[in-house]
Design an enzyme around this catalytic site. Sequence first.
Site, PDB file in Angstrom:
ATOM      1  CB  ILE A   6      35.930  47.640  36.372  1.00 27.72           C
ATOM      2  CG1 ILE A   6      35.251  46.359  36.187  1.00 27.72           C
ATOM      3  CG2 ILE A   6      34.966  48.302  37.537  1.00 27.72           C
ATOM      4  CD1 ILE A   6      35.692  45.366  37.166  1.00 27.72           C
ATOM      5  CB  CYS A  21      28.205  33.969  57.969  1.00 29.36           C
ATOM      6  SG  CYS A  21      27.933  35.270  56.749  1.00 29.36           S
ATOM      7  NE  ARG A  74      41.474  47.668  28.139  1.00 28.67           N
ATOM      8  CZ  ARG A  74      41.238  46.595  29.033  1.00 28.67           C
ATOM      9  NH1 ARG A  74      42.034  46.555  30.075  1.00 28.67           N
ATOM     10  NH2 ARG A  74      40.808  45.581  28.726  1.00 28.67           N
ATOM     11  CB  THR A  95      38.053  36.603  37.015  1.00 26.03           C
ATOM     12  OG1 THR A  95      38.191  37.908  37.752  1.00 26.03           O
ATOM     13  CG2 THR A  95      38.296  35.383  37.949  1.00 26.03           C
ATOM     14  CG  HIS A 106      43.834  36.278  36.502  1.00 26.30           C
ATOM     15  ND1 HIS A 106      45.010  36.867  36.355  1.00 26.30           N
ATOM     16  CD2 HIS A 106      43.074  37.361  36.503  1.00 26.30           C
ATOM     17  CE1 HIS A 106      45.280  38.107  36.795  1.00 26.30           C
ATOM     18  NE2 HIS A 106      44.085  38.715  37.025  1.00 26.30           N
TER      19      HIS A 106
HETATM   20  P1  NAD Z   1      41.635  45.172  33.644  1.00 24.95           P
HETATM   21  O1  NAD Z   1      42.826  44.451  34.022  1.00 24.95           O
HETATM   22  O2  NAD Z   1      41.133  45.270  32.157  1.00 24.95           O
HETATM   23  O3  NAD Z   1      41.996  46.710  34.007  1.00 24.95           O
HETATM   24  C1  NAD Z   1      43.154  47.154  34.363  1.00 24.95           C
HETATM   25  C2  NAD Z   1      43.630  48.383  33.960  1.00 24.95           C
HETATM   26  O4  NAD Z   1      44.837  49.148  34.663  1.00 24.95           O
HETATM   27  C3  NAD Z   1      44.230  47.940  32.393  1.00 24.95           C
HETATM   28  O5  NAD Z   1      43.571  48.828  31.564  1.00 24.95           O
HETATM   29  C4  NAD Z   1      45.790  48.262  32.515  1.00 24.95           C
HETATM   30  O6  NAD Z   1      46.267  48.714  31.371  1.00 24.95           O
HETATM   31  C5  NAD Z   1      45.672  49.335  33.687  1.00 24.95           C
HETATM   32  N1  NAD Z   1      47.014  49.762  34.513  1.00 24.95           N
HETATM   33  C6  NAD Z   1      48.148  48.963  34.433  1.00 24.95           C
HETATM   34  N2  NAD Z   1      49.128  49.462  35.013  1.00 24.95           N
HETATM   35  C7  NAD Z   1      48.555  50.645  35.379  1.00 24.95           C
HETATM   36  C8  NAD Z   1      49.092  51.930  36.063  1.00 24.95           C
HETATM   37  N3  NAD Z   1      50.498  51.804  36.465  1.00 24.95           N
HETATM   38  N4  NAD Z   1      48.345  52.983  36.097  1.00 24.95           N
HETATM   39  C9  NAD Z   1      46.981  52.940  35.838  1.00 24.95           C
HETATM   40  N5  NAD Z   1      46.669  51.956  35.211  1.00 24.95           N
HETATM   41  C10 NAD Z   1      47.325  50.890  35.156  1.00 24.95           C
HETATM   42  O7  NAD Z   1      40.583  44.890  34.783  1.00 24.95           O
HETATM   43  P2  NAD Z   1      38.902  45.336  34.850  1.00 24.95           P
HETATM   44  O8  NAD Z   1      38.097  44.133  34.632  1.00 24.95           O
HETATM   45  O9  NAD Z   1      38.608  46.624  34.447  1.00 24.95           O
HETATM   46  O10 NAD Z   1      39.072  45.267  36.545  1.00 24.95           O
HETATM   47  C11 NAD Z   1      39.823  46.321  37.257  1.00 24.95           C
HETATM   48  C12 NAD Z   1      40.342  45.670  38.482  1.00 24.95           C
HETATM   49  O11 NAD Z   1      39.500  45.272  39.459  1.00 24.95           O
HETATM   50  C13 NAD Z   1      41.528  44.412  38.085  1.00 24.95           C
HETATM   51  O12 NAD Z   1      42.363  44.540  38.920  1.00 24.95           O
HETATM   52  C14 NAD Z   1      40.084  43.276  38.536  1.00 24.95           C
HETATM   53  O13 NAD Z   1      41.061  42.085  38.866  1.00 24.95           O
HETATM   54  C15 NAD Z   1      39.613  43.764  39.698  1.00 24.95           C
HETATM   55  N6  NAD Z   1      38.221  43.272  40.076  1.00 24.95           N
HETATM   56  C16 NAD Z   1      38.086  43.223  41.588  1.00 24.95           C
HETATM   57  C17 NAD Z   1      36.880  42.855  41.930  1.00 24.95           C
HETATM   58  C18 NAD Z   1      36.411  42.844  43.319  1.00 24.95           C
HETATM   59  O14 NAD Z   1      35.481  42.255  43.648  1.00 24.95           O
HETATM   60  N7  NAD Z   1      37.334  43.393  44.159  1.00 24.95           N
HETATM   61  C19 NAD Z   1      35.858  42.555  40.950  1.00 24.95           C
HETATM   62  C20 NAD Z   1      36.155  42.389  39.373  1.00 24.95           C
HETATM   63  C21 NAD Z   1      37.388  42.986  39.014  1.00 24.95           C
HETATM   64 ZN    ZN Z   2      27.428  34.022  54.784  1.00 24.78          ZN
END
Ligand code: NAD
Ligand code: ZN
Length: 341
Positions: free
Chosen positions: A175, A96, A200, A40, A43
Site C-alpha cells: 500500500i 445508519c 520493498r 489481513t 493475520h
Molecule cells: P504491510 O504489512 O505489507 O506493510 C507494512 C510495512 O511497514 C512493511 O513493509 C514493514 O516492513 C514496514 N515497517 C515495519 N516497521 C517499520 C518502521 N519502523 N518504519 C517504517 N516501516 C516499517 O502492509 P500493507 O498491506 O502495505 O498495509 C499497510 C498497513 O495498512 C498495514 O498496517 C495494514 O494492516 C494497514 N491496512 C489498513 C487498512 C484500513 O482500512 N485502515 C486497510 C488495509 C491495510
Molecule cells: Zn451503515
Amino acid sequence: MKALVKKKPQPGLWMDDIPQPEVSHNDVLIRVLKTSICGTDLHIYNWDEWAQKTIPVPMAIGHEFYGEVAEVGSEVTGIKPGDRVSGEGHITCGYCRNCRAGRRHLCRNTQGLGVNRPGCFAEYVNLPAFNTFKVPESIGDDIAAILDPLGNATHTALSFDLVGEDVLITGAGPIGIMATAIARHVGARNLVITDVNDYRLNLAREMGATRVLNVEGDSVDQAMKDLRMKEGFDVGLEMSGNAGALREMLRVMVNGGRIALLGILPGEISIDWNEVIFKGLIIKGIHGREMFETWYKMVTMLESGLDVSPVITHHMLAEDFLEAFELLKSGKSGKIILDWT
Ligand code: NAD
Ligand code: ZN
C-alpha cells in the site's frame, strides 16, 4: 466448489470443498478468476490474537479479487452475467446515519468480506449488487484484482492536497508503494518513504520516491538536509502500523502538517501529544475506501497514466497458496496474485 478455508482455530489454511453460495434477490454471484493476498489474510493464516477474536471458523477467507458475473438475483439491474467485476469488500448496512448521508465508509455496521462473512478465495463468491464494481475495459485483469488495496492507497493519499508538497510515507508495504506512485502522479514535490525492508524500498524507488530510507541505518534528518527541506514534511501517510514510525513522523512534520493514518497499530501506543498540539497537526484516520468516490478516482488515475503494475511481483496458482503465504511472510514480495482458473 474449491475454497481456501480457515477450517480449524489454529495457524494454517486448508483448500476445502464447500457448497457454492446461494444468490438472494439483491446479490450477484461472481466466478472468481484472480485473487490477491493481503496482510489481513496473513493475520488469519497466522491465527493471531485479532484473528482469534474476529474470524468465525470454518469460513472461506479473502477479499481482494477479480472475476466474471455468473448469475444475478431477481432484483438486480445494471449488471449481467459475463460482466468483468471486482468488488468493495466492506458491506454496509444502508440505514445508519452515515450510510444514508452517502458516507458508507463510515458505516458503524460494516461487515468485511472474508473477515465477517465468507470470502473470495474460492471458485465463486457472492456480494450485494451494490458492492460489485464493473471493471472498465481499460483495466487489465491483474490490476483489477488489486483494486481493493489500491483503493486504500488512493483513499489515504488523496485525503490531503499533495500538489507541490513534501510527503513522508512510513511503510513501503504494497500500500505504501502504491501510495508513492499516486503521490508522484498527482504532483508531490519530495517524496520520502521509510521501511526496514530493502526489497520493498527498491520497489518504492521504482514507483517514483525521491528518497527511500531504511530506518535501521538511514536518517530522516539527513535526507531532509540533502533535499534542502527546512521546516518539515507537509503531509504524512502512515502505512506501517509501527509505533516508532508514527513517533518519528510526528517529530519531522511541519507546523500545521496533515497526517493520514492507515497502518493498524498494535492496540494502545504512546506518542508525545505535545508534538500534535503545539505543531497544530491535523490527523485523520482512514478505513477502507470511500464508496464509490475512491473507486472512481483510482480508475481515472489509472486511465490517465498511473502505473502501479510493478507492485505485482508474483503470480501463482491458487493450489500453491502455502508457498504464497510463506513468500509473503518472508517480506520478499509485493502483491502476489493467485490464479483460480
Ligand atoms: P504491510 O504489512 O505489507 O506493510 C507494512 C510495512 O511497514 C512493511 O513493509 C514493514 O516492513 C514496514 N515497517 C515495519 N516497521 C517499520 C518502521 N519502523 N518504519 C517504517 N516501516 C516499517 O502492509 P500493507 O498491506 O502495505 O498495509 C499497510 C498497513 O495498512 C498495514 O498496517 C495494514 O494492516 C494497514 N491496512 C489498513 C487498512 C484500513 O482500512 N485502515 C486497510 C488495509 C491495510
Ligand atoms: Zn451503515
